[in-house]
Design a protein around this motif. Sequence first.
Motif, PDB file in Angstrom:
ATOM      1  N   ASP A   1       0.981  -1.057  -0.020  1.00 20.70           N
ATOM      2  CA  ASP A   1       0.004  -0.125   0.065  1.00 20.70           C
ATOM      3  C   ASP A   1       0.963   1.191  -0.167  1.00 20.70           C
ATOM      4  O   ASP A   1       0.415   2.280  -0.488  1.00 20.70           O
ATOM      5  CB  ASP A   1      -1.021   0.022   1.175  1.00 20.70           C
ATOM      6  CG  ASP A   1      -0.466  -0.206   2.578  1.00 20.70           C
ATOM      7  OD1 ASP A   1       0.634  -0.668   2.572  1.00 20.70           O
ATOM      8  OD2 ASP A   1      -1.034   0.595   3.412  1.00 20.70           O
ATOM      9  N   MET A   2       1.975   1.107   0.622  1.00 18.13           N
ATOM     10  CA  MET A   2       2.680   2.498   0.365  1.00 18.13           C
ATOM     11  C   MET A   2       3.513   2.576  -0.976  1.00 18.13           C
ATOM     12  O   MET A   2       3.514   3.772  -1.296  1.00 18.13           O
ATOM     13  CB  MET A   2       4.139   2.284   1.379  1.00 18.13           C
ATOM     14  CG  MET A   2       3.870   2.560   2.978  1.00 18.13           C
ATOM     15  SD  MET A   2       5.801   2.511   3.651  1.00 18.13           S
ATOM     16  CE  MET A   2       5.114   2.270   5.468  1.00 18.13           C
ATOM     17  N   LYS A   3       3.829   1.354  -1.456  1.00 22.68           N
ATOM     18  CA  LYS A   3       4.193   1.453  -2.757  1.00 22.68           C
ATOM     19  C   LYS A   3       3.218   2.192  -3.782  1.00 22.68           C
ATOM     20  O   LYS A   3       3.441   2.748  -4.605  1.00 22.68           O
ATOM     21  CB  LYS A   3       4.828   0.156  -3.349  1.00 22.68           C
ATOM     22  CG  LYS A   3       5.970  -0.281  -2.667  1.00 22.68           C
ATOM     23  CD  LYS A   3       6.288  -1.696  -2.846  1.00 22.68           C
ATOM     24  CE  LYS A   3       7.493  -2.481  -2.018  1.00 22.68           C
ATOM     25  NZ  LYS A   3       7.695  -3.805  -2.394  1.00 22.68           N
TER      26      LYS A   3
ATOM     27  N   LYS B   1       3.147   5.307  -6.481  1.00 17.96           N
ATOM     28  CA  LYS B   1       2.761   5.156  -7.898  1.00 17.96           C
ATOM     29  C   LYS B   1       1.629   5.813  -8.206  1.00 17.96           C
ATOM     30  O   LYS B   1       1.772   6.495  -9.520  1.00 17.96           O
ATOM     31  CB  LYS B   1       2.167   3.470  -8.062  1.00 17.96           C
ATOM     32  CG  LYS B   1       3.477   2.534  -8.031  1.00 17.96           C
ATOM     33  CD  LYS B   1       2.683   1.047  -8.026  1.00 17.96           C
ATOM     34  CE  LYS B   1       4.183   0.264  -8.167  1.00 17.96           C
ATOM     35  NZ  LYS B   1       3.741  -1.204  -8.280  1.00 17.96           N
ATOM     36  N   ARG B   2       0.726   6.287  -7.571  1.00 17.48           N
ATOM     37  CA  ARG B   2      -0.426   7.366  -7.608  1.00 17.48           C
ATOM     38  C   ARG B   2       0.461   8.822  -8.016  1.00 17.48           C
ATOM     39  O   ARG B   2      -0.043   9.397  -8.624  1.00 17.48           O
ATOM     40  CB  ARG B   2      -1.528   7.145  -6.613  1.00 17.48           C
ATOM     41  CG  ARG B   2      -2.421   6.141  -6.725  1.00 17.48           C
ATOM     42  CD  ARG B   2      -3.656   6.234  -5.798  1.00 17.48           C
ATOM     43  NE  ARG B   2      -3.512   6.089  -4.293  1.00 17.48           N
ATOM     44  CZ  ARG B   2      -3.451   5.252  -3.750  1.00 17.48           C
ATOM     45  NH1 ARG B   2      -3.329   3.879  -4.119  1.00 17.48           N
ATOM     46  NH2 ARG B   2      -2.837   5.255  -2.388  1.00 17.48           N
TER      47      ARG B   2
ATOM     48  N   ILE C   1       2.252  13.547  -1.567  1.00 21.51           N
ATOM     49  CA  ILE C   1       3.412  13.259  -0.872  1.00 21.51           C
ATOM     50  C   ILE C   1       3.664  13.459   0.513  1.00 21.51           C
ATOM     51  O   ILE C   1       4.030  12.714   1.258  1.00 21.51           O
ATOM     52  CB  ILE C   1       4.565  13.847  -1.761  1.00 21.51           C
ATOM     53  CG1 ILE C   1       4.895  13.533  -3.209  1.00 21.51           C
ATOM     54  CG2 ILE C   1       5.927  13.869  -1.031  1.00 21.51           C
ATOM     55  CD1 ILE C   1       5.490  14.439  -4.002  1.00 21.51           C
ATOM     56  N   ASP C   2       2.856  14.410   0.907  1.00 17.84           N
ATOM     57  CA  ASP C   2       2.948  14.883   2.287  1.00 17.84           C
ATOM     58  C   ASP C   2       2.245  13.825   3.067  1.00 17.84           C
ATOM     59  O   ASP C   2       2.817  13.358   4.245  1.00 17.84           O
ATOM     60  CB  ASP C   2       2.242  16.202   2.900  1.00 17.84           C
ATOM     61  CG  ASP C   2       3.275  17.401   2.336  1.00 17.84           C
ATOM     62  OD1 ASP C   2       4.404  17.163   2.213  1.00 17.84           O
ATOM     63  OD2 ASP C   2       2.737  18.579   2.152  1.00 17.84           O
ATOM     64  N   ARG C   3       1.173  13.169   2.535  1.00 19.55           N
ATOM     65  CA  ARG C   3       0.374  12.380   3.389  1.00 19.55           C
ATOM     66  C   ARG C   3       1.086  11.014   3.205  1.00 19.55           C
ATOM     67  O   ARG C   3       1.209  10.139   4.385  1.00 19.55           O
ATOM     68  CB  ARG C   3      -1.017  12.193   2.655  1.00 19.55           C
ATOM     69  CG  ARG C   3      -1.919  12.820   2.798  1.00 19.55           C
ATOM     70  CD  ARG C   3      -3.207  12.740   2.398  1.00 19.55           C
ATOM     71  NE  ARG C   3      -3.365  12.569   1.205  1.00 19.55           N
ATOM     72  CZ  ARG C   3      -3.633  13.340   0.056  1.00 19.55           C
ATOM     73  NH1 ARG C   3      -3.850  14.531   0.461  1.00 19.55           N
ATOM     74  NH2 ARG C   3      -3.757  13.001  -1.150  1.00 19.55           N
ATOM     75  N   THR C   4       1.830  10.530   2.135  1.00 21.22           N
ATOM     76  CA  THR C   4       2.826   9.469   2.197  1.00 21.22           C
ATOM     77  C   THR C   4       3.828   9.465   3.144  1.00 21.22           C
ATOM     78  O   THR C   4       4.085   8.291   3.882  1.00 21.22           O
ATOM     79  CB  THR C   4       3.294   9.329   0.801  1.00 21.22           C
ATOM     80  OG1 THR C   4       1.955   9.136  -0.030  1.00 21.22           O
ATOM     81  CG2 THR C   4       4.133   7.706   0.584  1.00 21.22           C
TER      82      THR C   4
ATOM     83  N   VAL D   1       6.267   7.361   7.923  1.00 25.71           N
ATOM     84  CA  VAL D   1       7.025   7.541   9.242  1.00 25.71           C
ATOM     85  C   VAL D   1       6.097   6.843  10.379  1.00 25.71           C
ATOM     86  O   VAL D   1       6.673   6.440  11.266  1.00 25.71           O
ATOM     87  CB  VAL D   1       6.992   9.012   9.531  1.00 25.71           C
ATOM     88  CG1 VAL D   1       7.534   9.393  11.086  1.00 25.71           C
ATOM     89  CG2 VAL D   1       8.037   9.770   8.469  1.00 25.71           C
ATOM     90  N   ALA D   2       4.756   6.943  10.293  1.00 24.59           N
ATOM     91  CA  ALA D   2       4.119   6.393  11.262  1.00 24.59           C
ATOM     92  C   ALA D   2       4.317   4.677  11.090  1.00 24.59           C
ATOM     93  O   ALA D   2       4.255   4.020  12.230  1.00 24.59           O
ATOM     94  CB  ALA D   2       2.399   6.746  10.994  1.00 24.59           C
ATOM     95  N   LYS D   3       4.342   4.174   9.785  1.00 22.00           N
ATOM     96  CA  LYS D   3       4.430   2.744   9.999  1.00 22.00           C
ATOM     97  C   LYS D   3       5.750   2.252  10.488  1.00 22.00           C
ATOM     98  O   LYS D   3       5.819   1.301  11.166  1.00 22.00           O
ATOM     99  CB  LYS D   3       4.462   2.138   8.539  1.00 22.00           C
ATOM    100  CG  LYS D   3       2.768   2.312   8.197  1.00 22.00           C
ATOM    101  CD  LYS D   3       2.105   1.320   9.067  1.00 22.00           C
ATOM    102  CE  LYS D   3       0.508   0.920   8.662  1.00 22.00           C
ATOM    103  NZ  LYS D   3      -0.212   0.253   9.388  1.00 22.00           N
ATOM    104  N   ASN D   4       6.908   3.143  10.214  1.00 21.76           N
ATOM    105  CA  ASN D   4       8.150   3.072  10.695  1.00 21.76           C
ATOM    106  C   ASN D   4       8.257   3.112  12.348  1.00 21.76           C
ATOM    107  O   ASN D   4       8.776   2.230  13.109  1.00 21.76           O
ATOM    108  CB  ASN D   4       9.060   3.930  10.086  1.00 21.76           C
ATOM    109  CG  ASN D   4      10.601   3.832  10.508  1.00 21.76           C
ATOM    110  OD1 ASN D   4      11.237   2.555  10.188  1.00 21.76           O
ATOM    111  ND2 ASN D   4      11.162   4.749  11.064  1.00 21.76           N
ATOM    112  N   LEU D   5       7.548   4.230  12.698  1.00 25.00           N
ATOM    113  CA  LEU D   5       7.575   4.390  14.207  1.00 25.00           C
ATOM    114  C   LEU D   5       6.736   3.025  14.781  1.00 25.00           C
ATOM    115  O   LEU D   5       7.382   2.650  15.926  1.00 25.00           O
ATOM    116  CB  LEU D   5       6.635   5.505  14.321  1.00 25.00           C
ATOM    117  CG  LEU D   5       6.434   5.704  16.062  1.00 25.00           C
ATOM    118  CD1 LEU D   5       8.004   6.111  16.747  1.00 25.00           C
ATOM    119  CD2 LEU D   5       5.798   7.178  15.997  1.00 25.00           C
TER     120      LEU D   5
END
Length: 86
Positions: A6-8, A12-13, A45-48, A53-57
């Motif tokens: 979903d990140m990728k 892509k979008r 891009i900002d939302r991504t 960052v949230a997923k990494n955290l």
Amino acid sequence: MEYPQDMKNRLKRVEGQVRGILRMMEEDKECKEVITQLSAARAAIDRTIGYVVAKNLEHCIRAQAEKGESAEDVINEAVQMIVKSR
């Protein structure tokens, strides 16, 4: 960390949006339309960035908890990543 699909897909979008903006420029579309699309791409891009960052955290905090260690440093690092992206 393995990046989920979903990140990728989000990127892509954004890539598709940027290609569309380039096409608009090549077709000499109105400046206002191009800027509107650029703003939309920037917001995406900002939302991504926030999502990554949230997923990494989340991943790092879970790893720290499994080790029985404090997650404070991980949280501070995530905050710094968000601040630098602005």
